[in-house]
Scaffold this active site. Structure first.
Site, short mmCIF file in Angstrom:
data_model
loop_
_atom_site.label_atom_id
_atom_site.label_comp_id
_atom_site.label_asym_id
_atom_site.label_seq_id
_atom_site.Cartn_x
_atom_site.Cartn_y
_atom_site.Cartn_z
CG HIS A 134 10.43 -28.78 2.49
ND1 HIS A 134 11.23 -29.85 2.17
CD2 HIS A 134 10.96 -28.21 3.61
CE1 HIS A 134 12.19 -29.95 3.08
NE2 HIS A 134 12.06 -28.96 3.95
CE LYS A 176 -11.11 1.35 2.95
NZ LYS A 176 -10.66 2.20 4.05
CD GLU A 191 -3.24 -0.72 2.06
OE1 GLU A 191 -3.06 0.07 3.01
OE2 GLU A 191 -4.28 -1.38 1.93
O1 PA5 Z 1 -3.28 1.28 5.98
C1 PA5 Z 1 -4.36 1.74 5.67
O2 PA5 Z 1 -4.58 2.96 5.67
C2 PA5 Z 1 -5.50 0.82 5.29
O3 PA5 Z 1 -5.09 -0.49 5.13
C3 PA5 Z 1 -6.55 0.88 6.38
O4 PA5 Z 1 -5.96 0.53 7.60
C4 PA5 Z 1 -7.74 -0.04 6.09
O5 PA5 Z 1 -8.29 0.24 4.83
C5 PA5 Z 1 -8.79 0.14 7.16
O6 PA5 Z 1 -9.17 1.47 7.25
P1 PA5 Z 1 -9.84 2.06 8.55
O7 PA5 Z 1 -8.83 2.04 9.64
O8 PA5 Z 1 -10.23 3.45 8.18
O9 PA5 Z 1 -11.02 1.20 8.86
#
Ligand code: PA5
Length: 436
Positions: free
Chosen positions: A311, A425, A289
């Site tokens: 393995h 989303k 990300e």
């Molecule tokens: O790292 C990030 O920003 C994302 O992976 C969020 O943690 C994830 O989408 C969950 O979002 P939120 O904490 O707003 O529920």
């Protein structure tokens, strides 16, 4: 000088050891001004308060609040259910998997984690008896306070809790981590009187493990969170002295050159420690990300586990395309010392195992695998921790967060946003009929 809890050995990353697939020292030297520029920009982000993850290990007040609330929770409850997804889930899960022990005292909560809205998983929790639910607390974590999986799971479990304890008493069971002042979760918490442990400002989900996001459930489970933070601090302190000579900056520089100059686009993390398997999933999210951006940039992170994947995956890593960098994690000492009985010491094929410690076997396997890869010109590095402890895990988190932001600077991408996640989303919510 390395942190006492973490050291990086990059010998098998250099061309002088592995040949043309390795990084040349001259190329690394040419990168130094860019690393210096990255350092200055990151320092600006830190001092201006625009990015807060660097300073989480030093947040005394936050830690004290978490510990105090966790102690209260331990007095009233036996179970904790943590609801969250992505950065609001993986760090907390990692802490629990790595550091929770069964030997804990009766006050330490037993923790379950809920991320996917999979009815078959959630069903097991719903089926718990009402007596168990009376002893259950919920920690719901969402920075935005609107993530659909988290909110869906929360609404279902909240309803079950109310069925067991009644609407009047249910609020005392619910603890919320979210951004203050915005989002549905914040609204619900305010309306119903749920206790809020704020999500740290200016810290994105995947960089937030060392806040209430990860530390609250750890503290409830009896894990000494101050020791985790001490490990993370050791990275900050050594980094403050060493700057771009720090292992984390070197790690980032080597991975950047491997990606950009050698087309090694797959970055595997392979601990030889079962209890770090969840850490590799945390790493996978952090790398993906933070670095997968602009339609063209992004190393693909892969989670592996030694010796199991010798393995399963090593055939590909050793004999397949030259497109990978592998990082091993090994510990110098295991908590338990278990030796193989000497019963068959004269046996032709398994006699060599007699009297050997299991931990030493794993270490020999890691060493042998790294060496064989290097002999074949395959880049790999090893992160050494003295043992799997709260300190070394804290150091690993902080090290990887540092390396990630350095790498993002070198790639010229923003480590802290996730437009791809947000786009998905939005589309999903549309399909499920969200009102504009
Ligand atoms: O790292 C990030 O920003 C994302 O992976 C969020 O943690 C994830 O989408 C969950 O979002 P939120 O904490 O707003 O529920």
């Amino acid at each position: 000088m390395s942190s006492p809890f973490l050291r990086y050995d990059a010998s098998n990353m250099w061309s002088k050891r592995i040949g043309s697939a390795g990084v040349a020292e001259s190329a690394f030297e040419r990168l130094l001004p860019r690393l210096e520029k990255a350092k200055n920009h990151l320092e600006q982000l830190r001092t201006s308060g625009k990015q807060g993850f660097f300073d989480l290990p030093f947040e005394k007040k936050m830690t004290q609040t978490i510990e105090q609330i966790a102690r209260e929770v331990q007095k009233s409850f036996s179970y904790l259910i943590v609801i969250g997804i992505g950065g609001s889930d993986l760090g907390a899960r990692t802490l629990y998997q790595s550091l929770h022990t069964n030997k804990q005292n009766q006050h330490h909560l037993c923790v379950d984690f809920v991320n996917n809205p999979d009815p078959d998983s959630l069903g097991n929790l719903l089926d718990r008896s009402s007596d168990e639910w009376k002893k259950t607390a919920i920690h719901v974590v969402s920075k935005s306070g609107s993530t659909l999986e988290t909110m869906a799971n929360f609404l279902v479990l909240r309803e079950r809790l109310i069925r067991a304890v009644g609407v009047k008493k249910h609020a005392a069971h619910i603890f919320v981590t979210t951004d203050i002042g915005q989002g549905s979760l914040f609204e619900l918490a305010t309306e119903h009187g749920y206790f809020i442990l704020p999500h740290p400002k200016h810290v994105g989900g995947r960089f937030a493990v060392l806040s209430s996001v990860g530390l609250f459930s750890a503290a409830c489970a009896g894990i000494p969170i101050c020791r985790i933070l001490n490990g993370a601090k050791s990275i900050e302190k050594t980094y403050a002295k060493e700057g771009i000579e720090h292992d984390s900056a070197c790690f980032a520089g080597l991975h950047y050159l491997a990606y950009a100059k050698k087309h090694q686009h797959i970055h595997v993390l392979m601990p030889y420690i079962d209890r770090l398997s969840m850490f590799t999933f945390w790493y996978r999210q952090l790398w993906a990300e933070s670095l997968g951006k602009k339609y063209t940039i992004g190393p693909t992170p892969v989670a592996a586990l030694g010796a199991i994947d010798q393995h399963s995956q090593i055939q590909l890593y050793q004999d397949g395309p030259m497109d990978k960098v592998i990082t091993f994690i090994r510990c110098e000492k295991n908590t338990r010392c278990i030796s193989i009985p000497k019963t068959f010491r004269t046996h032709a094929h398994i006699g060599y195992l007699a009297g050997r410690e299991l931990g030493d076997i794993l270490r020999a396997e890691q060493e042998g695998t790294a060496e064989a890869l290097a002999n074949d010109g395959r880049p790999n590095g090893t992160l050494f921790i003295p043992s799997l402890s709260p300190e070394s895990l804290g150091a690993l988190f902080q090290f990887y967060e540092h390396a990630t932001v350095y790498l993002a600077e070198l790639f010229g991408v923003n480590a802290f946003d996730q437009p791809g996640v947000e786009a998905g989303k939005k589309e999903i919510r549309k399909r499920l009929g969200e009102k504009k």
